[in-house]
Structures are given as structure tokens and as C-alpha cells.
Design a protein around this motif. Structure first.
Motif, PDB file in Angstrom:
ATOM      1  N   GLY A  30      14.335  24.820 -15.220  1.00 53.15           N
ATOM      2  CA  GLY A  30      14.889  23.478 -15.005  1.00 53.15           C
ATOM      3  C   GLY A  30      14.400  22.508 -16.072  1.00 53.15           C
ATOM      4  N   HIS A  31      13.121  22.636 -16.424  1.00 50.32           N
ATOM      5  CA  HIS A  31      12.601  21.785 -17.496  1.00 50.32           C
ATOM      6  C   HIS A  31      13.263  22.124 -18.834  1.00 50.32           C
ATOM      7  CE1 HIS A  31       9.058  21.593 -14.637  1.00 50.32           C
ATOM      8  NE2 HIS A  31       9.405  20.327 -14.782  1.00 50.32           N
ATOM      9  N   PRO A  56       7.052  15.469 -18.870  1.00 48.71           N
ATOM     10  CA  PRO A  56       6.514  16.335 -17.821  1.00 48.71           C
ATOM     11  C   PRO A  56       5.184  15.834 -17.277  1.00 48.71           C
ATOM     12  CG  PRO A  56       6.034  17.282 -19.966  1.00 48.71           C
ATOM     13  CD  PRO A  56       6.915  16.084 -20.205  1.00 48.71           C
ATOM     14  N   GLU A  57       4.972  16.107 -16.012  1.00 49.07           N
ATOM     15  CA  GLU A  57       3.641  15.906 -15.462  1.00 49.07           C
ATOM     16  C   GLU A  57       2.864  17.199 -15.711  1.00 49.07           C
ATOM     17  OE1 GLU A  57       3.321  14.943 -11.289  1.00 49.07           O
ATOM     18  OE2 GLU A  57       1.122  14.896 -11.465  1.00 49.07           O
ATOM     19  N   HIS A 112       9.401  25.189 -16.303  1.00 49.38           N
ATOM     20  CA  HIS A 112      10.303  26.242 -15.835  1.00 49.38           C
ATOM     21  C   HIS A 112      11.715  26.041 -16.403  1.00 49.38           C
ATOM     22  CE1 HIS A 112      11.755  23.274 -12.985  1.00 49.38           C
ATOM     23  NE2 HIS A 112      10.567  23.194 -12.381  1.00 49.38           N
ATOM     24  N   SER A 126      10.488  24.915  -8.028  1.00 45.50           N
ATOM     25  CA  SER A 126       9.590  23.843  -7.612  1.00 45.50           C
ATOM     26  C   SER A 126       8.211  24.242  -8.125  1.00 45.50           C
ATOM     27  CB  SER A 126       9.607  23.706  -6.096  1.00 45.50           C
ATOM     28  OG  SER A 126       8.310  23.449  -5.609  1.00 45.50           O
ATOM     29  N   LYS A 127       7.563  23.316  -8.822  1.00 48.68           N
ATOM     30  CA  LYS A 127       6.236  23.652  -9.359  1.00 48.68           C
ATOM     31  C   LYS A 127       5.257  24.013  -8.240  1.00 48.68           C
ATOM     32  CE  LYS A 127       6.120  20.199 -12.509  1.00 48.68           C
ATOM     33  NZ  LYS A 127       5.535  19.195 -13.388  1.00 48.68           N
ATOM     34  N   SER A 181      16.181  20.055 -19.013  1.00 48.07           N
ATOM     35  CA  SER A 181      15.840  18.665 -19.311  1.00 48.07           C
ATOM     36  C   SER A 181      15.446  18.500 -20.788  1.00 48.07           C
ATOM     37  CB  SER A 181      14.702  18.230 -18.382  1.00 48.07           C
ATOM     38  OG  SER A 181      14.276  16.932 -18.688  1.00 48.07           O
ATOM     39  N   THR A 219      16.415  13.290 -13.340  1.00 47.16           N
ATOM     40  CA  THR A 219      17.280  14.007 -12.416  1.00 47.16           C
ATOM     41  C   THR A 219      17.647  13.104 -11.232  1.00 47.16           C
ATOM     42  OG1 THR A 219      15.207  15.119 -11.898  1.00 47.16           O
ATOM     43  CG2 THR A 219      16.884  16.403 -13.006  1.00 47.16           C
ATOM     44  N   ARG A 259      20.057  18.319 -11.170  1.00 50.45           N
ATOM     45  CA  ARG A 259      19.050  19.340 -11.474  1.00 50.45           C
ATOM     46  C   ARG A 259      19.700  20.694 -11.670  1.00 50.45           C
ATOM     47  NH1 ARG A 259      13.848  17.740  -9.605  1.00 50.45           N
ATOM     48  NH2 ARG A 259      13.004  19.824  -9.762  1.00 50.45           N
ATOM     49  N   LEU A 260      19.071  21.509 -12.458  1.00 49.35           N
ATOM     50  CA  LEU A 260      19.500  22.896 -12.598  1.00 49.35           C
ATOM     51  C   LEU A 260      18.782  23.738 -11.540  1.00 49.35           C
ATOM     52  CD1 LEU A 260      20.538  25.490 -13.889  1.00 49.35           C
ATOM     53  CD2 LEU A 260      18.738  25.269 -15.604  1.00 49.35           C
TER      54      LEU A 260
END
Ligand code: ATP
Ligand code: MG
Length: 553
Positions: free
Chosen positions: A41-42, A32-33, A39, A268-269, A45, A229, A259-260
């Protein structure tokens, strides 16, 4: 972990790689950045990367891809570490940081320059865009492309030393300005940025791009399968180009999956940050947020999130997943594991005129209908009780399975009662119901054969406690709040939060510990708030409603 990872194309690749001996041990990473909270989606991942490592006896690193100092902070690194652990995963060894490889990246940049594979370019952003070409038109070579190695080395060293202003120069790879893949048209490796970094302070005034960093990070760490992704698919030739042109210690490979994107959700962050910054929600961990911290605070069990990630599978297509599948996994888990309790959200007093004043009868009730291991709770019964105002009508037809004047209802875990009379205030509102108990109906049907209409929940007036209850609904009232032309802020559900300041709870519920989950019978699943709940001042968050109208369990 009990979750059995579903078979998917990534597992097939890994099985082949292990069988052929291409790799001896599987090493993955979650990268992660640290520029926001993680979230849903992460979570997918994380479950893919940690899950594949685990299923194949390998390792998974947690690596912060922290090459972008302005937007990153240790607030985010700390939240991310906590979220990964809470989800139930442990990374291999220490947390890793791309920033700890900055010197190595720089040395490799020098290597590319020395080999004639990189150059310092002085085009400004607008010029560079113009030279880059488009999807249909090839780009043109930069006028700085043929600088000598010596000049490039000198300029790069001075970029690093902080001699030039931001935007004045960049370092670019020398690949092919006519490539059909725009990522290969002499991509940028380094930018000048006079920004302090949360890990390296002011040591660097140039920072590597994602593309120049990611594959090399993987190579340094011995990552075998670098899973990302689909939007990175077009970057894979560049990922490989760097590995081909650098003396890297290992050879990772990149694989992409879809992507989920759950419906009714924004992942989206940048947009999540906007919700936080504009005060639409209370913070990154607001229970309405699709962040891992938000879902945790909302009462979603970590195991249910993992289960959902398995359930939806891992494929190479970007589709929208119905958020109801996530909700299904949440309910399934909580139905199985959450203790039952009674909470009256909209209280209406019932006085049982035949029941002695001052008497407190302690009834026992199971904490869970089919989990004897959870034990029993004490339920005090008294002459005055609260029921929910929605559970009473003066008149109703047979379909109404609650309390009606002149008819009977069972109080959950207690007696059958019959309503006799309503008391009103001067405005004519019902303030109280007079009723009486039917003798010998604890766990028994009435002896006279007159059955109750249904079962309702209740709380003793003198023995019950008050609680703040926060009722949450979906944050968005549109299935695709940010797709196409949709301005996602226009689709905020105005009813996503309502607060009941004084709900009534049975006394055992006040003893809840923060994050303890319950089913409030007939109301839904609730969790004691992670931060605000205390025995003195109970606070519960609604996790999710019950599947159907209540079925007596
Ligand atoms: P955003 O685009 O919102 O900023 P990101 O993808 O840039 O998110 P990162 O911190 O770079 O966020 O992501 C870390 C990892 O999580 C990456 O490998 C990324 O591919 C993966 N990831 C991010 N969002 C999703 C998603 N919706 N579904 C599956 N994986 C995701
Ligand atoms: Mg990213």
C-alpha cells in the motif's frame, strides 16, 4: 524512469493548479510513520507522490511523521529509506523529520493559546470520551474550556517541563463541541508522554498529535499537494482550520485517494507486526510478507511493483484489487528479463547406458530464448543425469508429454532419449531409470521420424550442484483475510513455505549473485536469496510459478 504515469484526478487537479498559477512548482511528500516496514500500500502512495512530482517537474520529500515515540525506531527509518530507493525513487534534499519541527509546533500551540484558540483540559480519557458525544449526539463543553489565557500558558509550559503525569492533562483546540464532524470537537493537540524519542531523546515530554502536526509539516516544507488516503477526508476541515489560525509560511492543500487493498493480503502495519512478533513469519522482510523488503527478497522486480501501481490507477474509491494483477506484472517482467536455468527439485537418476562413462560434453544454451544480449551458458552433459521424479511414468497415455518407459522425450537443450528399464530397491521404489540417447538429436529431430513426447529439464549428476530451494506460496488462503469478522491469523496458509534442502541445479546457476532472478525452466521464477545465497552454498527463493504449464520458449 520509463513508467508513464497514468492520468488520474490528482493529475487533473495539478494541471489546473499549474495552469491557473495557483502553484508554480509542485511539491509532494511521502510521510511514513517509522513504526514498521513499508508495504505494498505504501508502494502505491510512493508511486503516486513521487510519480506526480516527477511527471510535473516538481519535488517530492521523504518525511518521517515521527510524532509517536513509543512505537518508532531508527530500524524502521533505515528500512524505509532503503525501500524507497530500491523502488527507484529519490527524495528531494535530505530526509525530513516531523520531530525537527517540534519547537515550531510548540510555538504555534502557544500562539493558539494566546489567541484564545486552545486550552489545557484536565478531563481524563473516560470523561473526555463522554463529553465528546457520538455521531448522532453533539458533545458538551469541557469544564476547563474557559480557562484564562494566562492559566493556559502556565499549564502548557509546565506540561512541557514534565511537571505532570502522563494522561493528567492535554492541550486542545477550542473549535466546536457541537460540530457534526467529531474531529472538530476540540481535538487534542498535545499529550504528555514521558517517552524517549529516537531523534529528540528526552528533550520533550509532550508530543503533538497527527492532526496538529501534519498540515503544519506540509506548510513548513512548502508542500503544495498533500496526498493521503481516504480515511483522512474527515480530518481535512481540521487540517484547514489549523492553517487558517496559524501564521504558517505556505498554504498546502490535502487531497485523498482510495487505499490499495490487494486480495489475499493484509496491509495493516499493526497486523504485519503481529505476524512478525508471533513468529508466523521470519521477520518484516520474510519473502511471504507484503512488505517492500519482503517482496524484494521474494524476487519481485521493483519495476514490476511500479508498473502494478500504475496499472491499478488512482481513484477515490477503496476497493479490493485482485492480487493476480500484481502477479501478472511480476511474471510479465521476469518473463522478459530473467535468465533461464535448470533446477531439479525432486531428483530421479537416469543412466544413459550408451553414453561413455566419464565423458563430459559441454553443450551451449541461450540464457534467454529471445534475449541474445544475455548470451549463452555452458551446460555439461554426462552419462548420469537427474530429472524430476514427476517427469517419469512407467505407463501413460498420449497426453503425458514427459518420459515414459519405451518412449522418447527431449532433454531441454540436449538429446532426445528413450527409457528402457526401471531399477527398484528392495522396497520396490524406483531408484533409477535406464535409458539411451537417440543419435544426432542435438537440435535435430530423430532421423527415424519417431518424435519425443515433450521436453523435460535435467541436471548432470557429476557436474550439477546442490542448492537449498525455498518454495513460497501465498501467506493467506482467504481472499479477504482480515475483513469483516475474519480473524486473519486463522487464514494462514499452512503450505506457504516448504524447503527443498537438496535440489539439483546446473552449475552455471551456482554463480548467481544475490538477488539475481531466474526462470527455472518448467518450475517458475526464482531469485538467489539476498542474504543467504553464496557460490559455495546456493540458496534460491521461489518468486512465483509460471503462468501456465510450461510452453517451450
Ligand atoms: P497503518 O494504518 O497500517 O499503520 P498508515 O497508513 O498509518 O498504515 P503511514 O506510515 O502513516 O501508515 O503511511 C504513510 C503514507 O502511506 C500515508 O500517506 C498513507 O495514507 C499511505 N498509505 C498507507 N497505507 C496505504 C495503502 N494501503 N494504500 C495507499 N496508501 C497507503
Ligand atoms: Mg498513519
Amino acid at each position: 524512469m520509463d513508467d508513464t504515469p497514468a492520468s488520474n484526478f490528482l493529475q487533473t487537479i495539478i494541471s489546473e493548479d499549474l495552469a491557473s498559477g495557483r502553484v508554480a512548482t509542485v511539491v509532494t511528500r511521502f510521510p511514513p510513520e517509522p513504526n514498521g516496514f513499508l508495504h505494498i500500500g505504501h508502494a502505491k502512495s510512493i508511486s503516486v507522490n513521487f510519480g506526480l512530482a516527477e511527471a510535473n517537474g516538481g519535488r517530492c520529500n521523504l518525511r518521517f511523521d515521527d510524532t509517536n515515540p513509543e512505537k518508532e525506531s531508527t530500524v524502521f527509518t533505515e528500512a524505509i529509506e532503503a525501500d524507497v530507493r530500491w523502488l527507484g525513487y529519490q527524495w528531494d534534499g535530505e530526509v525530513r523529520y516531523a520531530s525537527s519541527y517540534f519547537q515550531q509546533f510548540y510555538d504555534w500551540a502557544v500562539h493558539l493559546v494566546e489567541q484564545g484558540n486552545a486550552y489545557v483540559c484536565d478531563l481524563n480519557a473516560d470523561e473526555a470520551r463522554e463529553y465528546r458525544g457520538t455521531l448522532t449526539e453533539p458533545g458538551r463543553n469541557s469544564p476547563y474550556r474557559e480557562r484564562s489565557v494566562a492559566e493556559n500558558l502556565d499549564l502548557l509550559a509546565r506540561m512541557k517541563a514534565g511537571e505532570f503525569a502522563e494522561g493528567a492533562r492535554v492541550l486542545r483546540a477550542k473549535i466546536d463541541m457541537r460540530s457534526p464532524n467529531i474531529n472538530m470537537r476540540d481535538p487534542i493537540l498535545y499529550r504528555i508522554r514521558k517517552a524517549a524519542h529516537h531523534q529528540t531523546g528526552t528533550e520533550w515530554s509532550i508530543y503533538p498529535t497527527y492532526d496538529f502536526a501534519h498540515g503544519q509539516e506540509d506548510a513548513i516544507e512548502g508542500v503544495t499537494h498533500s496526498i493521503c488516503t481516504l480515511e483522512f477526508e474527515d480530518h481535512r476541515p481540521l487540517y484547514d482550520w489549523f492553517l487558517d489560525h496559524l501564521p504558517v509560511p505556505s498554504r498546502p492543500r490535502q487531497y485523498e485517494f482510495g487505499r490499495l487493498n490487494p486480495s489475499y493480503t493484509v496491509t495493516s502495519k499493526r497486523k504485519l507486526k503481529q505476524l512478525v512478533d508471533e513468529g508466523v513469519v521470519g521477520g518484516w522482510d520474510d519473502p511471504r510478507m507484503p512488505t517492500i523488503s519482503g517482496m524484494r527478497r521474494r524476487g519481485y522486480p521493483a519495476a514490476a511493483i511500479r508498473r502494478f501501481c500504475d496499472m491499478i490507477g488512482t481513484t477515490r474509491s477503496d476497493g479490493v484489487v485482485d492480487v493476480a494483477m500484481l502477479e501478472f506484472a511480476i511474471r510479465e517482467d521476469l518473463n522478459e528479463n530473467a535468465a533461464r536455468g535448470m533446477c531439479v527439485l525432486n531428483p530421479l537418476k537416469v543412466v544413459l547406458t550408451d553414453y561413455p562413462e566419464g565423458k563430459v560434453e559441454t553443450l551451449g544454451a541461450p540464457r534467454h530464448p529471445n534475449r541474445a544480449d544475455l548470451g549463452e551458458r555452458e551446460l555439461p552433459f554426462t552419462r548420469e543425469i537427474y530429472i524430476d521424479a514427476d517427469d517419469f511414468r512407467e505407463e501413460a497415455n498420449k497426453k503425458y508429454k514427459r518420459l515414459v518407459l519405451g518412449s522418447r522425450v527431449r532433454l531441454r537443450n540436449a538429446y532426445v532419449i528413450e527409457a528402457d528399464e526401471v531399477i527398484r530397491n528392495e522396497r520396490g521404489d524406483i531408484t533409477e531409470i535406464r535409458a539411451h540417447t537417440i543419435a544426432d538429436t542435438l537440435g535435430e529431430n530423430p532421423a527415424d521420424g519417431v518424435k519425443p513426447r515433450g521436453v523435460i529439464h535435467w541436471v548432470s549428476v557429476s557436474e550439477g550442484r546442490t542448492a537449498e530451494v525455498r518454495l513460497y506460496e501465498r501467506l493467506f488462503n482467504h481472499a479477504s483475510p482480515d475483513r469483516g469478522d475474519n480473524a486473519f491469523l486463522d487464514h494462514i496458509n499452512p503450505e506457504s513455505l516448504s524447503v527443498v534442502q537438496q535440489a539439483w541445479i546446473e552449475p552455471a546457476l551456482a554463480d548467481a549473485v544475490p538477488e539475481q532472478q531466474f526462470q527455472f525452466e518448467r518450475e517458475g521464477y526464482f531469485v538467489a536469496d539476498r542474504y543467504d545465497h553464496s557460490v559455495e552454498k546456493p540458496v534460491f527463493n521461489k518468486t512465483i510459478g509460471l503462468r501456465d504449464t510450461w510452453v517451450d520458449g
